[in-house]
Design an enzyme around this catalytic site. Structure first.
Site, PDB file in Angstrom:
ATOM      1  N   GLU A 256      -5.776  -3.856   0.171  1.00  0.00           N
ATOM      2  CA  GLU A 256      -6.169  -4.844   1.199  1.00  0.00           C
ATOM      3  C   GLU A 256      -7.176  -5.695   0.793  1.00  0.00           C
ATOM      4  O   GLU A 256      -7.361  -6.839   1.431  1.00  0.00           O
ATOM      5  CB  GLU A 256      -6.179  -3.974   2.589  1.00  0.00           C
ATOM      6  CG  GLU A 256      -4.884  -3.683   3.198  1.00  0.00           C
ATOM      7  CD  GLU A 256      -4.682  -2.293   2.946  1.00  0.00           C
ATOM      8  OE1 GLU A 256      -5.228  -1.816   1.825  1.00  0.00           O
ATOM      9  OE2 GLU A 256      -4.026  -1.766   3.654  1.00  0.00           O
TER      10      GLU A 256
ATOM     11  N   LYS B 230     -14.015  17.713  11.540  1.00  0.00           N
ATOM     12  CA  LYS B 230     -14.539  17.663  12.605  1.00  0.00           C
ATOM     13  C   LYS B 230     -14.886  19.145  13.180  1.00  0.00           C
ATOM     14  O   LYS B 230     -14.071  19.846  13.786  1.00  0.00           O
ATOM     15  CB  LYS B 230     -13.876  16.960  13.958  1.00  0.00           C
ATOM     16  CG  LYS B 230     -13.736  15.496  13.231  1.00  0.00           C
ATOM     17  CD  LYS B 230     -13.247  14.567  14.503  1.00  0.00           C
ATOM     18  CE  LYS B 230     -13.153  13.122  14.111  1.00  0.00           C
ATOM     19  NZ  LYS B 230     -11.611  12.810  13.816  1.00  0.00           N
TER      20      LYS B 230
ATOM     21  N   TRP C 280     -19.457  15.984  11.909  1.00  0.00           N
ATOM     22  CA  TRP C 280     -18.543  15.443  10.840  1.00  0.00           C
ATOM     23  C   TRP C 280     -18.797  16.188   9.461  1.00  0.00           C
ATOM     24  O   TRP C 280     -20.064  16.211   9.231  1.00  0.00           O
ATOM     25  CB  TRP C 280     -18.358  14.094  10.600  1.00  0.00           C
ATOM     26  CG  TRP C 280     -17.661  13.566  11.593  1.00  0.00           C
ATOM     27  CD1 TRP C 280     -17.119  13.882  12.783  1.00  0.00           C
ATOM     28  CD2 TRP C 280     -17.493  11.884  11.726  1.00  0.00           C
ATOM     29  NE1 TRP C 280     -16.598  12.997  13.554  1.00  0.00           N
ATOM     30  CE2 TRP C 280     -16.645  11.776  13.033  1.00  0.00           C
ATOM     31  CE3 TRP C 280     -17.690  10.775  10.912  1.00  0.00           C
ATOM     32  CZ2 TRP C 280     -16.196  10.511  13.372  1.00  0.00           C
ATOM     33  CZ3 TRP C 280     -17.309   9.562  11.257  1.00  0.00           C
ATOM     34  CH2 TRP C 280     -16.634   9.472  12.551  1.00  0.00           C
TER      35      TRP C 280
ATOM     36  N   THR D 163       0.903  -1.252  -0.030  1.00  0.00           N
ATOM     37  CA  THR D 163      -0.004  -0.173  -0.006  1.00  0.00           C
ATOM     38  C   THR D 163       0.792   1.108  -0.048  1.00  0.00           C
ATOM     39  O   THR D 163       1.778   1.258   0.552  1.00  0.00           O
ATOM     40  CB  THR D 163      -0.840  -0.002   1.224  1.00  0.00           C
ATOM     41  OG1 THR D 163       0.062   0.301   2.407  1.00  0.00           O
ATOM     42  CG2 THR D 163      -1.958  -1.197   1.324  1.00  0.00           C
TER      43      THR D 163
END
Ligand code: ADP
Length: 532
Positions: free
Chosen positions: A319, A428, A433, A176
């Site tokens: 993944e 935030k 959010w 990754t």
């Protein structure tokens, strides 16, 4: 009990054997960097893969050894994938766009023994050779001085019996990009790869058949070109590879090779659309595009839909081999209005059989699939990671095999998944959010905006407030007021950025995503006027 079915291990080489036997004459076209277009087919790829397997054995490579590539998409690269895996090796695709120290770390960590590379990356290889501790053999894909790929396999026998073994053996290694810390290796197995590939050809994902012609505009080092080189042989797809992604070349290849399916990240399609708009060219035979890797902006989806091209918006990660969800048409597609269809495609789609998703809150409590709750997205399934390569710290999964993706999402009652952000990127504000992705994609819908990035910057009252960085479309003038006006029609008032700054360009990761960590660093001390 007497009776039963055969033991037929799900080994990757069965994919190539099938393609050679059943679709041997179906073409694999490669447009190399020097402009040369080479035509092979599945039978040719299989023959060369056997020759390469012999050559690797001659070099002393043994089962389980890592063989690396540093290359763009081309037929010789494909031969290297299958030849390596066929002789029991573990194919390691390295992303050449990484920084030097990451490249060195990855090659040494993987303990690569051979490196195949494009001539275009020769300067990189020369620069880092001294630091690659385990690489014994260097092979250039392009005809070059010294030993090249064609020389390596020329005298080898076309006979080779693929190495057999357990279907859970490793076959491929992808790191990754590691936006924080060292890159981590994800080890794909034979079984996980075959199951993933079988699912990918279905209408739930790429919808591929023997009449499909696929141009992956995603590099083979980016999560195995999203698995397309493994899915294509199942259906007998014609593959079209290109070393570079200039929009003009993509258009030529689409027209000349009759491309029906393509896949790429939003940045690729942004460049393509702006080219099509100025050149007046069309998309020829293109039927479907898969857009993934980052959220596809609405304006981009509309562009394709208006031209009769089906968009499947896919979500995944290295993944996950990498497919997690894809926006295949739901049962009520025919009855949906154009707006409803685009709304649907703006979300990240649904899981195929083999992937399970759930969302949890910060305490790990499972949240409802009600289209309202948003939480940390977790996944499990036969092509989802269990443990990173050579990672002594333990499994990458929590209880019951759930892998935390690092994304924040909403699950809708009909199974549609909607990414709201990466957990590190959410803004935030006042305990609530704000989705940076939604702000960015809404901004890109404003005429004159080429690209946008939203980051949270410190605010004494609200904790964080959004700052929007905008790259203007060339030759078009656009003001902060016009962008705010446009955004007001798309997002809640309290989401509107406190400030909009124009920048010349935005930083990207090695896989073409906005590099939010760099932006956060750069603007961490930025003082908003509203914070005064
Ligand atoms: P990296 O090495 O940068 O993690 P990946 O390709 O594995 O490279 O990145 C996976 C991440 O990309 C996901 O966790 C998600 O945050 C993002 N991503 C992928 N597809 C989408 C999408 N369709 N919409 C929004 N985000 C996406």
């Amino acid at each position: 009990m007497l009776g039963g079915m055969q033991d037929w291990p799900l080994r990757i080489m069965r994919l190539l054997d099938h393609a050679e036997r059943e679709h041997g004459s179906r073409e694999i076209v490669s447009h190399y960097a020097a402009g040369e277009r080479v035509r092979s087919n599945w039978a040719g790829i299989a023959r060369d893969a056997r020759k390469l397997a012999n050559a690797l054995e001659r070099l002393g490579i043994r089962k389980g050894d890592r063989v690396a590539t540093l290359a763009m998409n081309n037929g010789r690269h494909l031969v290297t994938w299958y030849g390596t895996i066929g002789m029991g090796g573990v194919l390691h695709t390295i992303n050449p766009r990484l920084f030097d120290d990451q490249l060195v770390y990855i090659a040494n960590h993987a303990e690569d023994r051979v490196l195949f590379y494009d001539a275009a990356f020769a300067p990189l290889v020369d620069r880092l050779k001294a630091q690659f501790k385990t690489i014994e053999h260097y092979v250039c894909f392009d005809p070059a001085e010294g030993q090249g790929f064609e020389d390596l396999i020329a005298a080898e026998s076309e006979d080779y019996v693929w190495v057999e073994g357990n279907e859970r053996e490793p076959a491929m290694l992808c790191y990754t990009s590691g936006t924080t810390g060292n890159p981590k290796g994800v080890l794909y197995e034979h079984r996980s790869t075959v199951l993933h590939a079988m699912t990918e050809i279905s209408p739930a994902i790429f919808n591929l058949s023997a009449s499909s012609v696929c141009l992956p505009i995603v590099p083979m080092f980016h999560a195995a070109a999203w698995g397309l080189p493994f899915a294509a042989p199942i259906a007998g797809v014609k593959l079209v590879f290109s070393a570079d992604y200039t929009p003009q070349l993509m258009c030529d290849l689409m027209r000349e090779e009759g491309v029906t399916h393509s896949a790429g990240v939003p940045t690729v399609w942004l460049a393509m659309i702006s080219h099509l708009e100025t050149s007046g060219e069309d998309l020829a035979n293109l039927q479907g595009v898969t857009i993934g890797g980052s959220a596809a902006p609405r304006a981009m989806i509309e562009y394709f839909v208006e031209r009769g091209v089906m968009v499947s918006h896919a979500w995944g990660m290295t993944e996950m081999s990498p497919i997690g969800t894809s926006g295949a048409p739901p049962w009520n597609w025919e009855g949906m209005s154009k707006i409803e269809r685009v709304d649907y495609m703006c979300r990240q789609g649904r899981v195929p059989f083999g992937v399970e998703l759930r969302i949890v809150d910060d305490e790990g409590k499972v949240l409802p699939r009600d289209g309202k709750a948003s939480g940390r997205l977790q996944a499990r399934g036969p092509w989802v990671i269990e443990r990173y390569f050579q990672d002594e710290s333990g499994p990458a999964t929590g209880a019951e095999g759930w892998f935390d993706t690092g994304d924040v999402a909403i699950l809708h009652p009909d199974g549609v998944m909607q990414i709201t952000d990466r957990s590190k990127d959410v803004i935030k504000s006042g305990g609530e959010w704000i989705s940076s992705i939604e702000l960015e994609n809404a901004a890109v819908g404003c005429p004159g905006v080429a690209e946008a990035a939203a980051v949270g910057v410190y605010h004494p009252k609200w904790d964080e407030r959004p700052l929007l960085l905008v790259v203007k479309r060339e030759g078009v003038d656009v003001t902060p007021e016009a962008i705010l006006e446009h955004l007001s029609g798309c997002v809640a008032r309290w989401w509107l950025p406190d400030e909009i700054l124009f920048v010349d360009s935005l930083p990207h990761t090695a896989t073409g995503k906005l590099l939010k960590t760099a932006l956060r660093d750069q603007y961490k001390d930025y003082r908003l006027a509203s914070a005064a």
